[in-house]
Design a protein around this motif. Structure first.
Motif, PDB file in Angstrom:
ATOM      1  N   THR A 127      47.219  66.295 -35.065  1.00  0.00           N
ATOM      2  CA  THR A 127      48.016  65.792 -36.177  1.00  0.00           C
ATOM      3  C   THR A 127      47.472  66.463 -37.429  1.00  0.00           C
ATOM      4  OG1 THR A 127      48.441  63.698 -35.066  1.00  0.00           O
ATOM      5  CG2 THR A 127      48.719  63.736 -37.471  1.00  0.00           C
ATOM      6  N   SER A 159      52.353  67.378 -39.733  1.00  0.00           N
ATOM      7  CA  SER A 159      52.959  68.038 -38.578  1.00  0.00           C
ATOM      8  C   SER A 159      52.114  67.716 -37.355  1.00  0.00           C
ATOM      9  CB  SER A 159      52.989  69.553 -38.766  1.00  0.00           C
ATOM     10  OG  SER A 159      53.745  69.915 -39.880  1.00  0.00           O
ATOM     11  N   ARG A 160      52.714  67.858 -36.193  1.00  0.00           N
ATOM     12  CA  ARG A 160      51.974  67.678 -34.948  1.00  0.00           C
ATOM     13  C   ARG A 160      52.212  68.890 -34.059  1.00  0.00           C
ATOM     14  NH1 ARG A 160      53.546  62.921 -36.676  1.00  0.00           N
ATOM     15  NH2 ARG A 160      51.998  61.270 -36.857  1.00  0.00           N
ATOM     16  N   ILE A 161      51.124  69.401 -33.519  1.00  0.00           N
ATOM     17  CA  ILE A 161      51.214  70.476 -32.540  1.00  0.00           C
ATOM     18  C   ILE A 161      50.530  69.993 -31.266  1.00  0.00           C
ATOM     19  CG2 ILE A 161      51.419  72.363 -34.199  1.00  0.00           C
ATOM     20  CD1 ILE A 161      48.446  72.919 -33.849  1.00  0.00           C
ATOM     21  N   GLU A 162      51.003  70.502 -30.136  1.00  0.00           N
ATOM     22  CA  GLU A 162      50.524  70.048 -28.840  1.00  0.00           C
ATOM     23  C   GLU A 162      50.160  71.223 -27.946  1.00  0.00           C
ATOM     24  OE1 GLU A 162      53.758  67.763 -27.268  1.00  0.00           O
ATOM     25  OE2 GLU A 162      53.407  66.101 -28.666  1.00  0.00           O
ATOM     26  N   ARG A 218      46.698  66.970 -28.606  1.00  0.00           N
ATOM     27  CA  ARG A 218      47.652  66.982 -29.724  1.00  0.00           C
ATOM     28  C   ARG A 218      46.835  66.993 -31.006  1.00  0.00           C
ATOM     29  NH1 ARG A 218      51.598  62.136 -30.031  1.00  0.00           N
ATOM     30  NH2 ARG A 218      49.603  61.074 -30.084  1.00  0.00           N
ATOM     31  N   GLU A 229      55.270  69.899 -31.826  1.00  0.00           N
ATOM     32  CA  GLU A 229      55.635  68.716 -31.041  1.00  0.00           C
ATOM     33  C   GLU A 229      57.082  68.818 -30.549  1.00  0.00           C
ATOM     34  OE1 GLU A 229      55.063  63.988 -31.733  1.00  0.00           O
ATOM     35  OE2 GLU A 229      55.877  65.112 -33.421  1.00  0.00           O
ATOM     36  N   HIS A 230      57.955  69.326 -31.403  1.00  0.00           N
ATOM     37  CA  HIS A 230      59.347  69.604 -31.037  1.00  0.00           C
ATOM     38  C   HIS A 230      59.470  71.132 -31.010  1.00  0.00           C
ATOM     39  CE1 HIS A 230      60.144  65.381 -31.543  1.00  0.00           C
ATOM     40  NE2 HIS A 230      59.585  65.441 -32.738  1.00  0.00           N
ATOM     41  N   LEU A 286      47.241  63.216 -25.325  1.00  0.00           N
ATOM     42  CA  LEU A 286      48.503  62.657 -24.869  1.00  0.00           C
ATOM     43  C   LEU A 286      48.286  61.973 -23.528  1.00  0.00           C
ATOM     44  CD1 LEU A 286      50.661  65.773 -25.775  1.00  0.00           C
ATOM     45  CD2 LEU A 286      50.651  63.576 -26.966  1.00  0.00           C
TER      46      LEU A 286
END
Length: 104
Positions: free
Chosen positions: A84, A97-100, A82, A11-12, A76
């Motif tokens: 979670t 954690s989050r990945i996109e 995304r 995500e970041h 999104l």
């Protein structure tokens, strides 16, 4: 929902990327970049896209990290996927954690 060909990043963004594959309910991915030298994930996906998996990574500092995760998908505002991820490592630590999906 299919994860075949999906490319993700945190995500970041930190330089790490993952490339997902899917055949039926079987899901797997390879990760690398940033703090991750190399990593693998293997698991299964339900009809609604929830992934239950195990993973193992070798980090840039040489540490080996392994554990399990349950990843829940959502969309999104811009339509990208995304995930979670609720994870638990073999050392007992846990987190979210989050990945996109990487923008096209």
């Amino acid at each position: 929902m299919s994860y075949e060909g999906l490319i993700v990043q945190p995500e970041h963004p930190n330089g790490a990327r993952g490339h997902y594959h899917q055949r039926g309910e079987l899901v797997w991915a390879e990760f690398e970049g940033g703090p991750v030298r190399t990593g693998r994930l293997v698991g299964t996906s339900t009809a609604d896209g929830v992934i239950s998996a195990a993973y193992c990574q070798v980090m840039a500092d040489g540490a080996v990290v392994a554990g399990t995760c349950v990843s829940t998908p959502d969309r999104l505002a811009d339509g990208r996927l995304r995930l979670t991820e609720q994870w638990r490592r073999a050392d007992g630590s846990a987190g979210v954690s989050r990945i996109e999906e990487v923008p096209a």
